[in-house]
Every structure is written in structure tokens, then in C-alpha cells.
Design a protein around this motif. Structure first.
Motif, PDB file in Angstrom:
ATOM      1  N   LEU A  53       4.228   2.812  -9.890  1.00 21.49           N
ATOM      2  CA  LEU A  53       4.642   1.546  -9.937  1.00 21.49           C
ATOM      3  C   LEU A  53       4.163   1.069 -11.885  1.00 21.49           C
ATOM      4  N   THR A  54       3.347   1.740 -11.562  1.00 21.60           N
ATOM      5  CA  THR A  54       3.062   1.252 -12.847  1.00 21.60           C
ATOM      6  C   THR A  54       1.644   2.791 -13.636  1.00 21.60           C
ATOM      7  N   HIS A  55       2.694   4.031 -13.079  1.00 22.59           N
ATOM      8  CA  HIS A  55       2.610   5.093 -14.055  1.00 22.59           C
ATOM      9  C   HIS A  55       2.987   4.857 -15.199  1.00 22.59           C
ATOM     10  N   ASP A  56       4.061   4.793 -15.426  1.00 23.27           N
ATOM     11  CA  ASP A  56       4.964   5.415 -17.031  1.00 23.27           C
ATOM     12  C   ASP A  56       3.906   3.723 -18.197  1.00 23.27           C
ATOM     13  N   ARG A  57       4.327   2.422 -17.740  1.00 28.24           N
ATOM     14  CA  ARG A  57       3.345   1.291 -18.313  1.00 28.24           C
ATOM     15  C   ARG A  57       1.786   1.738 -18.838  1.00 28.24           C
ATOM     16  N   VAL A  58       0.976   2.615 -18.069  1.00 25.66           N
ATOM     17  CA  VAL A  58      -0.053   2.997 -18.326  1.00 25.66           C
ATOM     18  C   VAL A  58      -0.429   4.027 -19.314  1.00 25.66           C
ATOM     19  N   SER A  59       1.164   5.484 -18.676  1.00 24.96           N
ATOM     20  CA  SER A  59       0.756   6.148 -20.273  1.00 24.96           C
ATOM     21  C   SER A  59       1.209   5.640 -21.530  1.00 24.96           C
ATOM     22  N   GLU A  60       1.275   4.494 -21.599  1.00 21.63           N
ATOM     23  CA  GLU A  60       2.052   4.118 -22.853  1.00 21.63           C
ATOM     24  C   GLU A  60       1.484   3.296 -23.416  1.00 21.63           C
ATOM     25  N   MET A  61       0.847   2.844 -22.582  1.00 25.02           N
ATOM     26  CA  MET A  61      -0.707   2.283 -23.560  1.00 25.02           C
ATOM     27  C   MET A  61      -1.580   2.642 -23.565  1.00 25.02           C
ATOM     28  N   GLN A  89       0.557  -1.631  -0.090  1.00 28.26           N
ATOM     29  CA  GLN A  89       0.122   0.433  -0.263  1.00 28.26           C
ATOM     30  C   GLN A  89       0.976   1.573   0.305  1.00 28.26           C
ATOM     31  N   THR A  90       2.174   1.125  -0.608  1.00 22.34           N
ATOM     32  CA  THR A  90       2.660   2.492   0.340  1.00 22.34           C
ATOM     33  C   THR A  90       2.937   3.624  -1.801  1.00 22.34           C
ATOM     34  N   LEU A  91       2.612   1.957  -2.662  1.00 24.50           N
ATOM     35  CA  LEU A  91       1.764   2.960  -3.637  1.00 24.50           C
ATOM     36  C   LEU A  91       3.497   3.885  -4.246  1.00 24.50           C
ATOM     37  N   GLY A  92       4.482   2.458  -4.273  1.00 20.15           N
ATOM     38  CA  GLY A  92       5.860   3.243  -3.885  1.00 20.15           C
ATOM     39  C   GLY A  92       6.300   4.743  -3.784  1.00 20.15           C
ATOM     40  N   GLY A  93       5.773   4.813  -2.647  1.00 18.08           N
ATOM     41  CA  GLY A  93       6.067   6.578  -1.838  1.00 18.08           C
ATOM     42  C   GLY A  93       4.631   7.215  -2.021  1.00 18.08           C
ATOM     43  N   VAL A  94       3.999   7.007  -2.671  1.00 16.29           N
ATOM     44  CA  VAL A  94       2.960   7.882  -2.636  1.00 16.29           C
ATOM     45  C   VAL A  94       2.297   8.157  -1.301  1.00 16.29           C
TER      46      VAL A  94
END
Length: 360
Positions: free
Chosen positions: A138-146, A35-40
Motif C-alpha cells: 500500500l505504501t511501497h511505491d510512495r516511499v520509493s519515490e520519496m 493487517q493484510t498489508l495488501g496481500g502480504v
């Protein structure tokens, strides 16, 4: 996957199940989660003494601090131990529970093989989520590219073939993480979820932002993308403190609304709430029950869902929390005391989840 072939069945991590076998169901939990959401949600405290506490494992000695700094302790936000998950889930089963929906998806540390292991060890029906907590680091870049079409195809592929090489299939789309104002990646995830819903017959669960406008914007995006709003859940009614007017708009649109922080008693970390544009306004269990009584009186019992959203160590029995059995142990007796009938309890805890989770 043929919708017609699986119509009326529920897809669990161990395979298809007739909807009648779900029994008492928790529609929004996390057996394992980061649940850390990579630091959020984990930010280093400023003071040295608090910083030391932030990196300690949760123990009896620091529990009083962690309870009021739930997002400031790294260990508290990580549920990673399968054996602990099995032990905690068994407490729910011993109280008569049958099924748990694990809403952990991409961006929150989803672990399909571990969920299957927990299902085998406990004998519980476990339904796994899918899609993206889209703006997690953790997923921002991946979703941005899809493209949204690619995300939808990925979700549909998981329903047909399983996640990656695991063979374990999801049974619900969500929880799709959203915030306020709605970010482009989050809107993309919603549109992709609507497309995938049309292809799979699955329902959608959404984590909304705290602003009164947030859930209404979400259902507008979903509706415009072709989603069936009668198979959409807007989570966290009790986390977000929405007014009755907002809740009624969601209900009139046909959505399920979810009271899913039972056991989280009247406190939400102020830093997180304020960062989301609101003051902390989380009711205790009695406050939740009183809101639900009002909704029942207004004729909405068929659209209310109940759960705990366990996602931190302090929510587990092992660490002094109520755990996954809290609703059955503590809240259902309170509901009876306040005049909620057995039929109404059964509607919210058995019939509504069954309608939601059966592929249609």
C-alpha cells in the motif's frame, strides 16, 4: 511546534496531555487496522475447503480453524468497526486502564478521525502512530519515490498540523515496519524516523524482522542517523524469539524492549514464520513472565514494556480472545503470584510508557 513548549507532555489524538495523566498504558495496540498489508499476510489457501474458510467472516463455527490460520482468513485481519473498538477499549478502562498507543500508521490503514471518535467515546487517552510500514504494498511505491528528508518533513508536519486535513496529531513515530533482510525502503523509513525524532522530541517504535541480527541492524541504522536510542522501542520480543544475548545488546544500547503479544498463547502461523527465516517460537504468557522476571533480576525493569498488539478479530473479547484488558485481568495477577512487586508492575505499565511518550 516547539519542543521546549511541549517538553514533558504527551500528544494524544485530542491534544496535549501532562505525562502524569497517562496512568496505566498499553504502548502497542491496534484499535483499527488492515493487517493484510495488501496481500502480504493474506494468501489464498490452496485447497478448496480452506479457501472457502478463508473468505468467511469469523464466527463461532469457524473459530477453531481461524485460531490456527490467523493469516489465512481475510476477515480476521481487518479491524474496521469503530463501535466494536469502543466496546473493546472500554473493557480496558473498566479494569483501570487509562491510555492506549495505536501503532497503526501509513500502510496499515490509519484512521485519525476514527481514533479521535474512539477517544471521545471512551474517555481514554489515545496516542497515534505515524511514519510508514514502508514495504507494505500500500505504501511501497510512495516511499520509493520519496527521499528520507521528505518522509521526515511529512512526519514533522503531522506533529505540527495534523494528518492530512484532519487536524489529528500523532504522538509517536511508528511502528516502523522492518523485515529481514532489511529492505531499502525500510532503512529509508528508519533514517527518516531518526530525523523526525530530532525535530519533534518523540520516541520511535520499530517492528523488527525475526532474524537475531535484525534488531541489531535496526539500531545501528538509527544510531548512525542520530536517533536517541533511549527513546527507541524494539517491539515483539515474544514474537521473534530472540536469544538473551540479543535482548541484552538492545538493552545495553539503551533501548526499550517490548513484550507485546500477551494473550497470544504459544502459537505463531508457521507459514509466516518460515517465510521470515525462522521457526515459530512464540511463548505463552507464563513464558513471557518468566523472561521478564529474569530481566528484572538483571536490573532492566526500567526498559521493559508490556502490551498485547491486538490486531486480529480472534484477539478481541467479542471473538473469544483476551482483548485489551487481558494484561490487567489475567497477567498482572500471574506476575504477583510469581513474585513481581507492585512497584515493578507500576514501572513497566505506568512509569516506562510515561517516560517514553513524553516529548523530550
Amino acid at each position: 511546534m516547539s519542543i521546549a513548549e511541549h517538553y514533558g507532555k504527551v500528544q494524544t489524538v485530542l491534544g496535549m496531555l501532562p505525562e502524569e495523566e497517562l496512568g496505566i498504558t498499553l504502548p502497542h495496540e491496534h484499535l483499527l487496522i488492515d493487517q493484510t498489508l495488501g496481500g502480504v499476510y493474506f494468501v489464498e489457501p490452496e485447497s478448496l475447503s480452506d479457501r472457502a474458510l478463508a473468505h468467511q467472516p469469523v464466527t463461532l463455527e469457524n473459530l477453531s480453524w481461524v485460531r490456527y490460520h490467523t493469516k489465512d482468513n481475510l476477515d480476521n485481519q481487518l479491524l474496521m468497526d469503530v463501535d466494536t473498538a469502543i466496546k473493546e477499549a472500554m473493557l480496558f478502562k473498566l479494569e483501570g486502564g487509562r491510555s492506549i498507543v495505536d501503532q497503526t500508521n501509513r500502510g496499515l490503514g490509519r484512521d485519525p478521525r476514527a481514533l479521535a471518535r474512539i477517544a471521545r467515546a471512551t474517555g481514554l487517552n489515545i496516542i497515534m502512530g505515524c511514519g510508514y510500514y514502508a514495504d507494505s504494498p500500500l505504501t511501497h511505491d510512495r516511499v520509493s519515490e520519496m527521499t528520507e528528508e521528505a518522509i521526515a518533513q511529512e512526519i514533522v508536519g503531522e506533529f505540527i498540523h495534523g494528518v492530512d486535513d484532519t487536524g489529528v496529531r500523532p504522538g509517536i513515530i511508528g511502528e516502523l515496519g522492518c523485515s529481514w533482510p532489511l529492505k531499502p525502503n525500510e532503512a529509508k523509513g528508519l533514517r527518516a524516523g531518526a530525523m523526525a525524532q530530532q525535530a519533534t522530541g518523540a520516541s520511535i517504535n520499530v517492528h523488527p524482522g525475526r532474524n537475531e541480527r535484525a534488531p541489531l541492524e535496526i539500531i545501528e541504522v538509527l544510531s548512525a542517523s542520530g536517533a536517541d536510542l533511549s527513546r527507541v522501542v524494539i517491539s515483539h520480543m515474544d514474537r521473534c524469539g530472540y536469544s538473551y544475548a540479543t535482548r541484552e545488546q538492545l538493552l545495553q544500547a539503551g533501548c526499550f524492549i517490548e513484550y507485546d503479544l500477551f494473550g497470544f498463547e504459544g502459537y505463531y502461523p508457521a507459514r509466516v514464520a518460515v517465510a521470515e527465516g525462522a521457526l515459530p517460537n512464540t511463548p505463552n504468557d507464563l513464558g513471557r513472565v518468566q523472561e521478564i522476571i529474569d530481566l528484572i533480576a538483571r536490573g532492566y525493569v526500567g526498559q521493559v514494556l508490556l502490551s498485547h498488539d491486538v490486531g486480529m478479530k480472534v484477539r478481541l473479547v467479542s471473538y473469544g480472545g483476551g482483548g485489551y484488558a487481558h494484561l490487567l485481568r489475567q497477567v498482572v495477577p500471574l506476575m504477583r503470584l510469581y513474585g513481581i512487586t507492585e512497584e515493578q508492575i507500576g514501572t513497566m505499565m505506568v512509569e516506562n510508557p510515561r517516560r517514553l511518550l513524553a516529548l523530550k
